[in-house]
Design a protein around this motif. Sequence first.
Motif, short mmCIF file in Angstrom:
data_model
loop_
_atom_site.label_atom_id
_atom_site.label_comp_id
_atom_site.label_asym_id
_atom_site.label_seq_id
_atom_site.Cartn_x
_atom_site.Cartn_y
_atom_site.Cartn_z
N LYS A 115 1.30 -1.27 -0.09
CA LYS A 115 0.28 0.16 0.10
C LYS A 115 0.67 1.23 0.01
O LYS A 115 2.10 1.43 0.83
CB LYS A 115 -1.06 -0.17 1.38
CG LYS A 115 -1.68 -1.53 1.48
CD LYS A 115 -3.22 -0.89 2.15
CE LYS A 115 -4.20 -1.94 2.38
NZ LYS A 115 -4.55 -3.02 3.54
N SER A 116 -0.05 2.58 -0.22
CA SER A 116 0.76 3.80 -0.49
C SER A 116 1.94 4.22 0.51
O SER A 116 2.60 4.78 0.78
CB SER A 116 0.05 4.46 -1.26
OG SER A 116 -0.89 5.31 0.00
N ASN A 117 0.92 3.56 1.62
CA ASN A 117 1.91 4.24 3.62
C ASN A 117 3.18 3.31 3.49
O ASN A 117 3.05 3.35 4.91
CB ASN A 117 0.26 4.50 4.39
CG ASN A 117 -0.17 2.88 3.99
OD1 ASN A 117 -0.03 1.59 3.86
ND2 ASN A 117 -0.71 3.22 5.61
N VAL A 118 3.09 2.46 2.83
CA VAL A 118 4.04 1.46 3.90
C VAL A 118 5.76 1.56 2.69
O VAL A 118 5.93 2.38 1.84
CB VAL A 118 3.59 -0.07 3.20
CG1 VAL A 118 4.98 -0.75 3.34
CG2 VAL A 118 2.44 -0.48 3.67
N VAL A 119 6.80 1.87 4.34
CA VAL A 119 7.71 1.99 4.00
C VAL A 119 8.08 0.88 2.99
O VAL A 119 7.70 0.01 3.27
CB VAL A 119 8.92 1.87 5.32
CG1 VAL A 119 9.82 2.54 4.47
CG2 VAL A 119 8.21 3.67 5.19
N ILE A 120 8.93 1.18 1.82
CA ILE A 120 9.73 0.04 1.25
C ILE A 120 11.36 0.25 1.13
O ILE A 120 11.57 0.86 1.43
CB ILE A 120 9.60 0.29 -0.17
CG1 ILE A 120 8.36 0.16 -1.20
CG2 ILE A 120 10.43 -0.23 -1.08
CD1 ILE A 120 7.89 0.65 -2.63
N ARG A 121 11.28 -1.53 2.49
CA ARG A 121 12.63 -1.44 2.22
C ARG A 121 13.46 -2.62 1.61
O ARG A 121 13.35 -3.77 1.55
CB ARG A 121 12.48 -2.14 4.16
CG ARG A 121 12.36 -1.10 5.47
CD ARG A 121 12.12 -1.59 6.12
NE ARG A 121 11.08 -0.71 7.23
CZ ARG A 121 11.40 -0.07 7.55
NH1 ARG A 121 12.46 1.10 7.86
NH2 ARG A 121 10.33 1.07 8.16
N ILE A 122 14.77 -2.14 1.28
CA ILE A 122 15.30 -3.01 0.19
C ILE A 122 17.02 -3.42 0.72
O ILE A 122 17.69 -2.68 1.03
CB ILE A 122 15.29 -2.27 -1.17
CG1 ILE A 122 13.81 -2.15 -1.74
CG2 ILE A 122 16.10 -3.22 -1.92
CD1 ILE A 122 14.39 -2.05 -2.98
N VAL A 123 17.68 -4.59 0.53
CA VAL A 123 19.36 -4.53 0.82
C VAL A 123 19.53 -5.29 -0.34
O VAL A 123 19.06 -6.34 -1.00
CB VAL A 123 18.92 -5.30 2.23
CG1 VAL A 123 20.36 -5.63 2.61
CG2 VAL A 123 18.36 -5.33 3.48
N LYS A 124 20.68 -4.73 -0.62
CA LYS A 124 21.79 -5.47 -2.15
C LYS A 124 22.83 -5.26 -0.74
O LYS A 124 23.62 -5.14 -0.35
CB LYS A 124 21.95 -3.98 -2.83
CG LYS A 124 22.54 -4.34 -4.29
CD LYS A 124 22.51 -2.96 -4.91
CE LYS A 124 23.17 -3.96 -6.19
NZ LYS A 124 23.21 -2.61 -7.35
N ASN A 125 23.36 -6.63 -2.27
CA ASN A 125 24.40 -7.28 -0.68
C ASN A 125 26.17 -6.47 -1.82
O ASN A 125 27.30 -6.91 -1.03
CB ASN A 125 25.08 -8.62 -1.65
CG ASN A 125 25.29 -8.80 -3.29
OD1 ASN A 125 24.92 -8.38 -3.61
ND2 ASN A 125 26.07 -10.07 -3.88
N LEU A 126 25.42 -5.58 -2.38
CA LEU A 126 26.63 -4.40 -2.93
C LEU A 126 26.56 -3.51 -2.92
O LEU A 126 25.24 -2.59 -2.23
CB LEU A 126 27.32 -4.98 -4.73
CG LEU A 126 27.45 -6.28 -4.87
CD1 LEU A 126 27.75 -6.76 -6.58
CD2 LEU A 126 28.71 -6.72 -4.25
#
Length: 676
Positions: free
Chosen positions: A622-633
């Motif tokens: 949903k539009s109010n949810v924070v998007i959290r991403i982790v990258k190995n590089l």
Amino acid sequence: MALQEIKTALFQGFTSFTHLKHIHARILRFHHYQNQYLLNMVLKSVFHFNHPDYAAAVFTQTYEPNMYLYNTMIRGLVSNDCFDQAIKFFHSMRRVGLLPNNFTFPFVLKSCSRIMDFELGVKVHSLVVKVGFDSDVFVKTGLVGFYSKLECLEDARKVFDDIPEKNVVSWTAMMSGYIGAGRFREAVDLFRKSLEMGLRPDSYTLVRALSACSQLRDLGAGDWIHKYVVDIGMGRNVFVNTSLVDMYAKCGSMVKARALFEEMPERDIVTWGAIIQGYAANGLPKEALEIFQKMQKQSLRPDCYVIVGVLSACARLGALQLGESACSMMDRNEFLSNPVMGTALVDMYAKCGKMVVAWEVFTDMKEKDIIIFNAVISGLAMTGHVKAAFSCFGLVQKCGLKPDGNTFLGLLCACTHAGLVDDGRRYFYAMSRLYCLDPTIEHHGSMVDLLARAGLLDEAHRTILSMPMKANAIVWGALLGGCRLHRDTQLAEHVLKQLIELEPWNSGNYVLLSNIYSANQKWDESENIRSLMNMKGILKVRGYSWIEIDGVVHEFLVGDTTHPMSENIYAKLMELTKELRAAGYVPTTEFVLFDIEEEEKEHFLGCHSEKLALAFGLISTKSNVVIRIVKNLRVCGDCHTAFKLISKITGREIVVRDTNRFHHFMDGSCSCRDYW
């Protein structure tokens, strides 16, 4: 008849402490309170129910206690960790003229070791010789344990060597002494010698030997002990097998650890914790969570070690929901009263970008040691709260805690992330000048990283050359990263020669130099680097990104088409590309390594793993949810620019953690202020 009933009750045992007190009352009622045989049995039962004060009261009512009563009191007090009281009873026994025997000495020596009373222990040793127990194996083993605990290993070894017929406990006591002093190789060698002498070890001895192998990361010795365990028929022992799993995990052999784990006929919660922590510590967080989910299906309640392993895995993946779900299985007070669990929770929240919550956990902790302060300082540093990290360091000093090397690593990390060169220098030099801490290679590497990223490449190079120890690949790699950032191809070539000498099969060295050449459009030189990699069979580390949706971690790599929702993901990417172009976005094709057509470069950039993860996050939440991403590089510069615009176009809050730092995108800006 009453006496016989009392004896029968004492022999049959008691269902509760209240039941025991009723029998003791009958002893008093029928005037048997000076029957030392009965009182001895009562005392043993009282200690079984962990009531040392009641036992002392019973003892003081005895007119002339004999040796057996004194031994029961001393042994019972030691078993209840009342070491000071045990020593007092020993002195009392000596005052009334009773001589200790071979049942007394081991427990008195254990008390001396626990309260670190070296002087008394030596006097007890003298008494052992005087009363003629200097050849008793149990007493001698107690002396070995005493000297080992007080780190007098040479004395312990002299006593050990003087034991005429050593038993399993004697060998284990000496091994434990070596392990306690960090002399793990000697512990393993002693174990080998015990087998050569024909000794058959018990499970505890095997566990100690395996713990030494774990500390040494000696897979060869661990394999040998595993074979021996199977040969003597102890392959089904849960304690030994758990130690083997732990040993393989700490030696980095998770394939063997998992194979043994699956073969085990019986597992306890410690076994599950060993395999989960093993995967987490070896950079395999998805496997750690997979095992945890298996454990949950067996309706097992996690313990401290399981939770710490799970939180470590969640921290690495940025799996906030999974981490919070695991935390809900434990009482919050367990986290607040256990420094290890509390530190793991702080670390998980910090690495998931929830530093406010991490700080709340920290402030609620009942006891704060330097380890949890270090976790908070590092968390504040990596999330860009640099001033708060410095303030937290001030709190360390205010609390009277002594900062350690990890404290300064966190502070230097904060300086590096914010480009605060002067502050970094100040903290670095304060280590030795104010806190008597010798900077390690990690601290020197952090300074090189700070200087290099700030463009002070010559000073960074001089720092490496002036180090008191030989620079490793991490230190040279930090300088190489600065060369790439500031496009100093000449210095980069020099650095690369050092790196190739140290780590000739590390693809990152070649890739960074290739990036530098590509950014300067030196395509031939870049091609030569790639050809060299191919010739040596060196494979480039693939870029992975993870995103958690509804408690499930999804993994993407560049150009990924394996996800069940790939069609929708790429459709969303195309939609975003149109909106980005309308907003004035132009792909930064210099971040592509290959000398190919511009149109192909733009397509390649559009398929980076972090962009795929972002597109999936946009269509799945949903539009109010924070998007959290982790990258190995490291997130590439083009993706960084694109994410800023996407946050503005979509109105979404996006948090990305890469190997470099946190990037908090909101309303077209990033928390890193484009310092990099």
